[in-house]
Write an enzyme that holds these catalytic residues in place. Structure first.
Site, PDB file in Angstrom:
ATOM      1  N   TYR A 117       0.891  -1.154   0.004  1.00 20.54           N
ATOM      2  CA  TYR A 117      -0.059   0.008  -0.039  1.00 20.54           C
ATOM      3  C   TYR A 117       0.943   1.310  -0.012  1.00 20.54           C
ATOM      4  O   TYR A 117       1.750   1.389   0.713  1.00 20.54           O
ATOM      5  CB  TYR A 117      -1.058   0.122   1.252  1.00 20.54           C
ATOM      6  CG  TYR A 117      -1.825   1.329   1.058  1.00 20.54           C
ATOM      7  CD1 TYR A 117      -3.133   1.183   0.114  1.00 20.54           C
ATOM      8  CD2 TYR A 117      -1.731   2.458   1.740  1.00 20.54           C
ATOM      9  CE1 TYR A 117      -3.766   2.240   0.050  1.00 20.54           C
ATOM     10  CE2 TYR A 117      -2.347   3.450   1.481  1.00 20.54           C
ATOM     11  CZ  TYR A 117      -3.564   3.414   0.551  1.00 20.54           C
ATOM     12  OH  TYR A 117      -4.298   4.618   0.479  1.00 20.54           O
ATOM     13  N   GLN A 179     -10.687   0.425   1.738  1.00 22.72           N
ATOM     14  CA  GLN A 179     -11.289  -0.220   0.651  1.00 22.72           C
ATOM     15  C   GLN A 179      -9.796  -1.097  -0.176  1.00 22.72           C
ATOM     16  O   GLN A 179     -10.147  -2.171  -0.524  1.00 22.72           O
ATOM     17  CB  GLN A 179     -11.892   0.461  -0.366  1.00 22.72           C
ATOM     18  CG  GLN A 179     -11.238   1.590  -0.990  1.00 22.72           C
ATOM     19  CD  GLN A 179     -11.517   2.789  -0.477  1.00 22.72           C
ATOM     20  OE1 GLN A 179     -11.444   2.779   0.777  1.00 22.72           O
ATOM     21  NE2 GLN A 179     -11.370   3.973  -1.150  1.00 22.72           N
ATOM     22  N   ASN A 202      -3.013   6.188   6.375  1.00 26.26           N
ATOM     23  CA  ASN A 202      -3.776   6.872   7.355  1.00 26.26           C
ATOM     24  C   ASN A 202      -4.498   6.106   8.608  1.00 26.26           C
ATOM     25  O   ASN A 202      -4.187   5.121   8.301  1.00 26.26           O
ATOM     26  CB  ASN A 202      -4.727   7.890   6.746  1.00 26.26           C
ATOM     27  CG  ASN A 202      -5.773   7.263   5.902  1.00 26.26           C
ATOM     28  OD1 ASN A 202      -6.005   6.005   6.129  1.00 26.26           O
ATOM     29  ND2 ASN A 202      -6.381   7.960   5.121  1.00 26.26           N
ATOM     30  N   SER A 225       4.074   9.991  12.235  1.00 24.80           N
ATOM     31  CA  SER A 225       5.828  10.062  12.192  1.00 24.80           C
ATOM     32  C   SER A 225       5.961  10.681  13.731  1.00 24.80           C
ATOM     33  O   SER A 225       5.279  11.521  14.276  1.00 24.80           O
ATOM     34  CB  SER A 225       6.024  11.055  11.147  1.00 24.80           C
ATOM     35  OG  SER A 225       7.471  11.058  11.228  1.00 24.80           O
ATOM     36  N   GLN A 247      10.049  16.109  10.511  1.00 30.58           N
ATOM     37  CA  GLN A 247       9.022  15.229  10.744  1.00 30.58           C
ATOM     38  C   GLN A 247       7.675  15.949  10.953  1.00 30.58           C
ATOM     39  O   GLN A 247       6.748  15.109  10.823  1.00 30.58           O
ATOM     40  CB  GLN A 247       9.524  14.557  11.957  1.00 30.58           C
ATOM     41  CG  GLN A 247      10.845  13.849  11.613  1.00 30.58           C
ATOM     42  CD  GLN A 247      10.648  12.674  10.380  1.00 30.58           C
ATOM     43  OE1 GLN A 247       9.828  12.135   9.888  1.00 30.58           O
ATOM     44  NE2 GLN A 247      11.559  13.190   9.412  1.00 30.58           N
ATOM     45  N   HIS A 250       4.999  16.005   8.238  1.00 28.18           N
ATOM     46  CA  HIS A 250       4.391  14.845   7.884  1.00 28.18           C
ATOM     47  C   HIS A 250       2.706  14.860   7.975  1.00 28.18           C
ATOM     48  O   HIS A 250       2.073  14.282   7.152  1.00 28.18           O
ATOM     49  CB  HIS A 250       4.887  13.457   8.128  1.00 28.18           C
ATOM     50  CG  HIS A 250       6.152  13.162   7.622  1.00 28.18           C
ATOM     51  ND1 HIS A 250       5.985  12.745   6.324  1.00 28.18           N
ATOM     52  CD2 HIS A 250       7.379  13.062   8.256  1.00 28.18           C
ATOM     53  CE1 HIS A 250       7.320  12.456   5.966  1.00 28.18           C
ATOM     54  NE2 HIS A 250       8.068  12.685   7.070  1.00 28.18           N
ATOM     55  N   GLU A 315       9.971   6.332  16.923  1.00 30.05           N
ATOM     56  CA  GLU A 315      10.148   5.901  15.628  1.00 30.05           C
ATOM     57  C   GLU A 315      11.797   6.165  14.940  1.00 30.05           C
ATOM     58  O   GLU A 315      12.569   5.346  14.582  1.00 30.05           O
ATOM     59  CB  GLU A 315       9.208   6.600  14.497  1.00 30.05           C
ATOM     60  CG  GLU A 315       9.190   6.197  13.154  1.00 30.05           C
ATOM     61  CD  GLU A 315       8.369   6.945  12.139  1.00 30.05           C
ATOM     62  OE1 GLU A 315       8.209   6.487  11.124  1.00 30.05           O
ATOM     63  OE2 GLU A 315       7.839   7.906  12.606  1.00 30.05           O
ATOM     64  N   HIS A 316      11.842   7.640  15.025  1.00 27.57           N
ATOM     65  CA  HIS A 316      13.220   8.125  14.709  1.00 27.57           C
ATOM     66  C   HIS A 316      13.899   8.904  16.059  1.00 27.57           C
ATOM     67  O   HIS A 316      13.396   9.268  16.583  1.00 27.57           O
ATOM     68  CB  HIS A 316      13.027   9.014  13.639  1.00 27.57           C
ATOM     69  CG  HIS A 316      12.556   8.918  12.463  1.00 27.57           C
ATOM     70  ND1 HIS A 316      11.110   9.233  12.436  1.00 27.57           N
ATOM     71  CD2 HIS A 316      12.907   8.371  11.245  1.00 27.57           C
ATOM     72  CE1 HIS A 316      10.700   8.928  11.163  1.00 27.57           C
ATOM     73  NE2 HIS A 316      11.689   8.195  10.503  1.00 27.57           N
ATOM     74  N   ASP A 349      14.514   9.029   4.906  1.00 27.60           N
ATOM     75  CA  ASP A 349      13.340   9.216   4.386  1.00 27.60           C
ATOM     76  C   ASP A 349      13.181   9.149   2.985  1.00 27.60           C
ATOM     77  O   ASP A 349      12.313   8.739   2.279  1.00 27.60           O
ATOM     78  CB  ASP A 349      12.493  10.671   4.866  1.00 27.60           C
ATOM     79  CG  ASP A 349      12.099  10.544   6.213  1.00 27.60           C
ATOM     80  OD1 ASP A 349      11.728   9.489   7.009  1.00 27.60           O
ATOM     81  OD2 ASP A 349      11.726  11.713   6.620  1.00 27.60           O
ATOM     82  N   GLU A 403       1.904 -37.458  29.944  1.00 26.85           N
ATOM     83  CA  GLU A 403       0.939 -36.375  29.473  1.00 26.85           C
ATOM     84  C   GLU A 403      -0.684 -36.715  29.362  1.00 26.85           C
ATOM     85  O   GLU A 403      -1.355 -36.085  29.103  1.00 26.85           O
ATOM     86  CB  GLU A 403       1.404 -35.461  28.501  1.00 26.85           C
ATOM     87  CG  GLU A 403       2.727 -34.900  28.667  1.00 26.85           C
ATOM     88  CD  GLU A 403       3.516 -34.245  27.525  1.00 26.85           C
ATOM     89  OE1 GLU A 403       4.153 -33.415  27.430  1.00 26.85           O
ATOM     90  OE2 GLU A 403       2.992 -34.940  26.271  1.00 26.85           O
ATOM     91  N   HIS A 408      -0.286 -39.493  20.578  1.00 25.33           N
ATOM     92  CA  HIS A 408       1.068 -39.276  20.462  1.00 25.33           C
ATOM     93  C   HIS A 408       2.089 -40.367  20.895  1.00 25.33           C
ATOM     94  O   HIS A 408       3.086 -40.641  20.098  1.00 25.33           O
ATOM     95  CB  HIS A 408       1.330 -38.034  21.430  1.00 25.33           C
ATOM     96  CG  HIS A 408       1.065 -36.700  20.817  1.00 25.33           C
ATOM     97  ND1 HIS A 408      -0.342 -36.297  20.716  1.00 25.33           N
ATOM     98  CD2 HIS A 408       1.587 -35.542  20.438  1.00 25.33           C
ATOM     99  CE1 HIS A 408      -0.354 -35.181  20.266  1.00 25.33           C
ATOM    100  NE2 HIS A 408       0.770 -34.469  20.153  1.00 25.33           N
TER     101      HIS A 408
END
Length: 417
Positions: A117, A179, A202, A225, A247, A250, A315-316, A349, A403, A408
């Site tokens: 995506y 979708q 998003n 971000s 950043q 973003h 993240e960074h 980036d 067991e 088994h």
């Protein structure tokens, strides 16, 4: 530790509403296929075009890209691919004897069909497609299905389209949002089903990935971000401000944090941020992001700052410290680490070669970002013969007996000579 600037604690939390909307979209597309997909593309994507990007459209689109732009994208793909190839070489299959007649090992096998995506966003992000697609290509995925919104003149931006093709996408669809995730996860008459889905997006895309996980694999839930800039008194306020704002632009909910041992650096950096913001476009997300989400924190020592970095797992993580390299081994929780003031997050980036799809919201405590290994399965195998069969059968028979597992026990016992 002292907070000089704090983020707003009350955020616009639409999680419940988003969850409900996405659930409806997924179920509808699962049941009604292309008919439902078309409905949501018209409603949310404002697009009534064919889903698949045709060869003719690709050819016409790519003819609009100038050579300089192509060269930029070529470099992006080459560097991302080179880093992924080096990572791949360090993943090792093996087959070893673990006693007489007991051979075990592992193989490294690519995921066959990958869904990528690629967000549309305010501007065409030239690196986003290659970041998701190129590592899948290097991993050996046979089919890479890419989806991106049709928000540029009724289609995908030519530069984004070129990046997808150059990186190795085999099927490209002008579909966006939840979708697109639903279509790739379930398959429709037009969109083939995939084995895993990767890529940023998003809140609707993130929620859709959460809801289809299990039916398909996903890379991680990422966004908005984050950057944490960690400095001492040697840092340059101009560099700090630029790195925070890079950043911040973003997303309105992007979070830029300065952690420093110097109150002077904190104050000067805040002044520089405000000065630079005056040069940004009025509609830039950086204004809202810095005002509402930005933080500036004064720590008493480098050690306290390191503890804060590890606890918050951003993240960074960008080190603007005297001898930044000497602190690397003490830092454990981050999506990607940037060592020294010149190692701009922007380089990653765009073009350095490491992946920019990274964990947020403290997920770096337990995972790294998207990489070639995200598209690989480590699968084990074994071959048991002779003495190995007798040794393991006796052990398994006794253990199964304790067991209370009759099946088994039987499966092991029939092999005892």
């Amino acid at each position: 530790m002292k907070y000089i600037k704090t983020a707003q604690t009350e955020q616009n939390n639409q999680a419940t509403e988003v969850e409900s909307i996405v659930k409806g979209i997924i179920e509808d597309i699962k049941t009604n296929g292309d008919e439902a997909l078309k409905k949501y593309e018209v409603k949310f994507g404002k697009s009534d075009r064919a889903f698949r990007v045709s060869e003719e459209e690709i050819e016409n689109c790519l003819n609009t890209i100038d050579p300089e732009q192509k060269a930029l994208i070529d470099t992006v793909v080459e560097r991302i691919s080179a880093f992924a190839e080096t990572q791949y070489k360090h993943l090792t299959p093996f087959e070893t004897q673990f006693g007489d007649g007991i051979t075990m090992g592992q193989r490294i096998v690519p995921i066959e069909t990958v869904g990528a995506y690629i967000p549309g966003g305010r501007f065409p992000l030239l690196s986003s497609g290659p970041m998701v697609v190129a590592p899948a290509k290097v991993a050996g995925a046979k089919r890479i299905v890419a989806c991106s919104p049709a928000n540029y003149k009724g289609g995908i931006h030519p530069a984004v389209l070129y990046g997808l093709i150059k990186a190795g996408a085999t099927d490209i669809f002008a579909i966006g949002g939840a979708q697109a995730i639903a279509a790739m996860a379930n398959g429709t008459e037009s969109v083939p089903p995939v084995d895993m889905i990767a890529g940023p997006g998003n809140m609707f895309v993130a929620e859709a990935k959460k809801q289809v996980f299990g039916k398909v694999g996903i890379d991680l839930i990422a966004g908005p971000s984050e950057v944490l800039v960690f400095t001492d008194e040697s840092a340059k306020p101009g560099y700090i401000a630029a790195d925070l704002l890079a950043q911040s632009e973003h997303d309105p909910f992007a979070k830029a944090v300065l952690v420093t041992t110097s109150e002077d650096i904190a104050n000067e950096s805040m002044k520089e941020v405000e000065r630079l913001l005056g040069t940004f476009a009025e509609d830039s997300p950086a204004h809202q992001s810095w005002e509402n989400m930005g933080e500036v924190i004064l720590v008493d020592s480098i050690a306290e700052g390191i503890d804060y970095c590890n606890e918050n797992a951003n993240e960074h993580l960008h080190l603007h410290l005297t001898d930044s390299r000497s602190y690397v081994d003490q830092l454990h929780n981050y999506g990607s680490l940037f060592i020294g003031e010149d190692s701009s997050v922007v380089f990653s980036d765009k073009v350095s070669g490491t992946n920019h799809t990274l964990p947020t919201n403290k997920a770096a405590r337990y995972t790294g970002g998207l990489w070639v290994g995200s598209y690989l399965k480590v699968v084990t195998h074994q071959e048991i013969t002779g003495e190995g069969t007798q040794f393991l059968a006796k052990h398994a028979t006794e253990q199964s007996n304790l067991e209370g597992l009759e099946g088994h026990k039987l499966s092991a016992q029939v092999r005892i000579k």
